[in-house]
Design a protein around this motif. Structure first.
Motif, mmCIF file in Angstrom:
data_model
loop_
_atom_site.group_PDB
_atom_site.id
_atom_site.type_symbol
_atom_site.label_atom_id
_atom_site.label_comp_id
_atom_site.label_asym_id
_atom_site.label_seq_id
_atom_site.Cartn_x
_atom_site.Cartn_y
_atom_site.Cartn_z
ATOM 1 N N SER A 121 31.575 -14.510 -20.125
ATOM 2 C CA SER A 121 32.674 -13.688 -19.629
ATOM 3 C C SER A 121 33.190 -14.195 -18.284
ATOM 4 N N LYS A 122 32.262 -14.595 -17.403
ATOM 5 C CA LYS A 122 32.669 -15.111 -16.095
ATOM 6 C C LYS A 122 33.407 -16.430 -16.230
ATOM 7 N N THR A 123 32.949 -17.301 -17.132
ATOM 8 C CA THR A 123 33.632 -18.579 -17.357
ATOM 9 C C THR A 123 35.041 -18.352 -17.877
ATOM 10 N N LEU A 124 35.180 -17.421 -18.826
ATOM 11 C CA LEU A 124 36.496 -17.116 -19.371
ATOM 12 C C LEU A 124 37.407 -16.531 -18.300
ATOM 13 N N GLN A 125 36.859 -15.631 -17.486
ATOM 14 C CA GLN A 125 37.653 -15.028 -16.426
ATOM 15 C C GLN A 125 38.121 -16.071 -15.420
ATOM 16 N N LEU A 126 37.230 -17.003 -15.058
ATOM 17 C CA LEU A 126 37.602 -18.046 -14.115
ATOM 18 C C LEU A 126 38.657 -18.967 -14.708
ATOM 19 N N ALA A 127 38.543 -19.272 -15.993
ATOM 20 C CA ALA A 127 39.544 -20.111 -16.651
ATOM 21 C C ALA A 127 40.909 -19.432 -16.642
ATOM 22 N N VAL A 128 40.930 -18.115 -16.859
ATOM 23 C CA VAL A 128 42.191 -17.379 -16.822
ATOM 24 C C VAL A 128 42.793 -17.404 -15.424
ATOM 25 N N VAL A 129 41.948 -17.220 -14.398
ATOM 26 C CA VAL A 129 42.438 -17.232 -13.015
ATOM 27 C C VAL A 129 43.022 -18.601 -12.661
ATOM 28 N N PHE A 130 42.314 -19.677 -13.055
ATOM 29 C CA PHE A 130 42.827 -21.018 -12.784
ATOM 30 C C PHE A 130 44.134 -21.265 -13.536
ATOM 31 N N GLY A 131 44.185 -20.830 -14.796
ATOM 32 C CA GLY A 131 45.408 -21.009 -15.571
ATOM 33 C C GLY A 131 46.586 -20.286 -14.951
ATOM 34 N N VAL A 351 58.383 -13.485 -6.013
ATOM 35 C CA VAL A 351 57.266 -12.853 -6.724
ATOM 36 C C VAL A 351 56.177 -13.876 -7.025
ATOM 37 N N PHE A 352 56.571 -15.046 -7.517
ATOM 38 C CA PHE A 352 55.559 -16.032 -7.885
ATOM 39 C C PHE A 352 54.947 -16.719 -6.667
ATOM 40 N N TYR A 353 55.626 -16.697 -5.536
ATOM 41 C CA TYR A 353 54.996 -17.174 -4.311
ATOM 42 C C TYR A 353 53.799 -16.301 -3.968
ATOM 43 N N HIS A 354 53.983 -14.975 -4.076
ATOM 44 C CA HIS A 354 52.859 -14.084 -3.805
ATOM 45 C C HIS A 354 51.793 -14.185 -4.885
ATOM 46 N N LEU A 355 52.194 -14.241 -6.148
ATOM 47 C CA LEU A 355 51.225 -14.242 -7.241
ATOM 48 C C LEU A 355 50.323 -15.470 -7.211
ATOM 49 N N TYR A 356 50.903 -16.634 -6.947
ATOM 50 C CA TYR A 356 50.040 -17.826 -6.972
ATOM 51 C C TYR A 356 49.106 -17.844 -5.764
ATOM 52 N N ASN A 357 49.559 -17.298 -4.642
ATOM 53 C CA ASN A 357 48.644 -17.180 -3.504
ATOM 54 C C ASN A 357 47.527 -16.184 -3.801
ATOM 55 N N GLN A 358 47.875 -15.072 -4.435
ATOM 56 C CA GLN A 358 46.865 -14.081 -4.789
ATOM 57 C C GLN A 358 45.851 -14.672 -5.765
ATOM 58 N N SER A 359 46.315 -15.416 -6.764
ATOM 59 C CA SER A 359 45.402 -16.041 -7.723
ATOM 60 C C SER A 359 44.496 -17.058 -7.055
ATOM 61 N N SER A 360 45.036 -17.787 -6.082
ATOM 62 C CA SER A 360 44.220 -18.799 -5.401
ATOM 63 C C SER A 360 43.101 -18.145 -4.607
ATOM 64 N N TYR A 361 43.385 -17.000 -3.976
ATOM 65 C CA TYR A 361 42.344 -16.296 -3.230
ATOM 66 C C TYR A 361 41.308 -15.698 -4.172
ATOM 67 N N GLN A 362 41.745 -15.215 -5.325
ATOM 68 C CA GLN A 362 40.798 -14.702 -6.303
ATOM 69 C C GLN A 362 39.913 -15.813 -6.832
ATOM 70 N N ALA A 363 40.485 -16.998 -7.049
ATOM 71 C CA ALA A 363 39.685 -18.139 -7.507
ATOM 72 C C ALA A 363 38.685 -18.554 -6.436
ATOM 73 N N LEU A 364 39.104 -18.524 -5.173
ATOM 74 C CA LEU A 364 38.227 -18.934 -4.081
ATOM 75 C C LEU A 364 37.051 -17.978 -3.910
ATOM 76 N N ASP A 365 37.260 -16.709 -4.264
ATOM 77 C CA ASP A 365 36.164 -15.744 -4.166
ATOM 78 C C ASP A 365 35.097 -15.993 -5.228
ATOM 79 N N GLU A 366 35.441 -16.692 -6.319
ATOM 80 C CA GLU A 366 34.524 -16.872 -7.438
ATOM 81 C C GLU A 366 33.832 -18.232 -7.456
ATOM 82 N N ILE A 367 34.374 -19.205 -6.731
ATOM 83 C CA ILE A 367 33.845 -20.566 -6.816
ATOM 84 C C ILE A 367 33.560 -21.086 -5.422
ATOM 85 N N SER A 368 32.930 -22.245 -5.376
ATOM 86 C CA SER A 368 32.616 -22.878 -4.099
ATOM 87 C C SER A 368 33.868 -23.519 -3.508
#
Length: 433
Positions: A121-131, A351-368
């Motif tokens: 589930s975590k791998t799938l979630q991370l793949a979705v965040v990166f996508g 809108v997408f300027y904010h969304l991609y920044n938000q996704s990047s921070y979410q990805a950073l919280d999950e990975i090194s």
């Protein structure tokens, strides 16, 4: 059972066969557990002697009350050796598992399945965040460039993008979709420096996007590690030789890409370089001024930086290009034909300027930070290729080679700094726009 009826129990042949029958045919008696705690066939025990019964219990590892290894006549080591000859399924077939032991086995099996499910589930979630991060970044770059081609006023567009990000964060906080951090006067003061450098980085990138191809801006922005190493060294940090060597391909690749760029423009080049300086100083300053506010997560930190950056940028935007906005708007509407199309492009860029920044921070919280840095490098490759295909920008062979060398140098830098980046600094190693 036929053998037991025909041959006396004292016969060794009969005893061996009876043991075979004993292990093959016995099953736990769940319904009569209280009367027969061992769960063994009572008819079978009535036909063997007490001595054989003790030997059978020794082999099965079960005492008269169904407890494993409870009253064996053998030492525990020997009993264990005997039991290990049989699989857990065989032990169940001959009644060797007690109730408690079965619960332990079932719990272990359930826990193993749960851990595996959580990992998937975590791998799938991370793949979705990166996508989402990659997709949103591509969409932002495309519509940001489309708006700037029609309305070449990056200061106003950059201000609008910060405004959209600020409104989005206020909505998240207002509806409790994101926990709102407790803000103090000390936190705002500590954030003034990082927000200022973030503003410089963002507006400089927008200026570069308005002057040159998106692909060229991203190639130059891939040289950010060079500025990071140089500025950090001036402030007292030390780096091993392999890190210094890793930035050489970045410098060479960016230089080769610059001199062979078809859409080369000095304002575009300097805009990308100043953007690198702004984001590097933001990261360095954040480490020094926000050490005592680690309870604020990355997304909330980005939200407050966006709000403060808007207050920094918009007054300056009015001063720099405010007098030209009305005339520029008329030309943009005439060029696009349909005003709604222009409005939609502007809104999508914000809108997408904010969304991609938000996704990047979410990805950073999950990975090194290292994995994030590699992902950010690959993101630039995807954005460069996508924008070249969408806008059909001409690319010379040497320009493509220089871009590839610069991106590869960024990858080498990420690998070289993997041991230097501490997990505690993951929220400081933020992405570069």
């Amino acid at each position: 059972m036929l053998t037991l009826n025909l041959v006396p129990p004292t016969s060794s042949l009969a005893l061996n066969k009876s043991r075979h029958q004993f292990f093959a045919n016995t099953r736990p008696n769940v319904t009569n557990r209280s009367l027969n705690p061992t769960g063994l066939n009572p008819c079978l025990f009535s036909r063997i002697s007490d001595e054989d019964r003790l030997k059978a219990r020794s082999l099965s590892g079960v005492d008269g009350f169904g407890h494993p290894f409870g009253s064996s006549t053998k030492p525990k080591s020997q009993v264990s050796d005997s039991i290990n000859k049989f699989s857990p399924l065989s032990r169940w077939n001959r009644g060797g598992f007690g109730r408690d032991e079965l619960q332990v086995v079932e719990a272990a099996s359930s826990e193993g399945g749960t851990d595996e499910a959580k990992a998937k589930s975590k791998t799938l979630q991370l793949a979705v965040v990166f996508g989402l991060w990659y997709f949103q970044n591509i969409v932002f770059n495309i519509y940001n460039k489309k708006v700037l081609n029609l309305f070449p006023f990056p200061w106003l567009l950059a201000s609008f993008q910060l405004l959209v990000g600020s409104i989005c964060m206020l909505v998240l906080w207002g509806f409790k979709l994101q926990p709102c951090p407790k803000i103090s006067k000390e936190f705002i003061i500590a954030l003034l420096g990082p927000a200022l450098f973030h503003t410089i980085g963002h507006i400089s990138a927008c200026v570069s996007f308005s002057k040159v191809a998106v692909s060229f801006t991203h190639v130059i922005k891939s040289s950010e590690p060079v500025f990071s190493v140089v500025f950090s060294s001036f402030l007292g940090d030390t780096y091993p030789l392999k890190i210094w060597l890793s930035i050489l391909p970045i410098v060479f690749g960016c230089s080769l890409a610059a001199v062979t760029e078809v859409s080369f423009n000095f304002q575009g080049l300097w805009g990308a370089l100043i953007s690198n300086v702004g984001f590097v100083l933001r990261n360095i300053y954040s480490k020094r001024s926000l050490q005592s506010f680690k309870e604020v997560n990355g997304l909330n930190l980005y939200g407050w930086i966006s709000i403060l950056s808007l207050f920094y940028l918009f007054p300056v935007a009015i001063f720099v290009e405010g007098a030209q906005w009305v005339e520029g708007y008329r030309h943009a509407i005439q060029a696009v034909g349909n005003p709604n199309t222009f409005y939609m492009w502007v809104m999508l860029s914000g809108v997408f300027y904010h969304l991609y920044n938000q996704s990047s921070y979410q990805a950073l919280d999950e990975i090194s930070p290292l994995t994030f840095s590699v992902g950010n490098t690959m993101k630039r490759v995807v954005v460069i290729v996508s924008t070249i295909l969408v806008f059909r920008n001409p690319v010379r062979p040497l320009n493509a080679l220089g871009s590839a060398i610069a991106i590869f140098g960024t990858f080498l830098y990420s690998q070289a700094t993997s041991k230097k980046i501490a997990p505690a600094s993951s929220t400081d190693e933020k992405k570069s726009s």
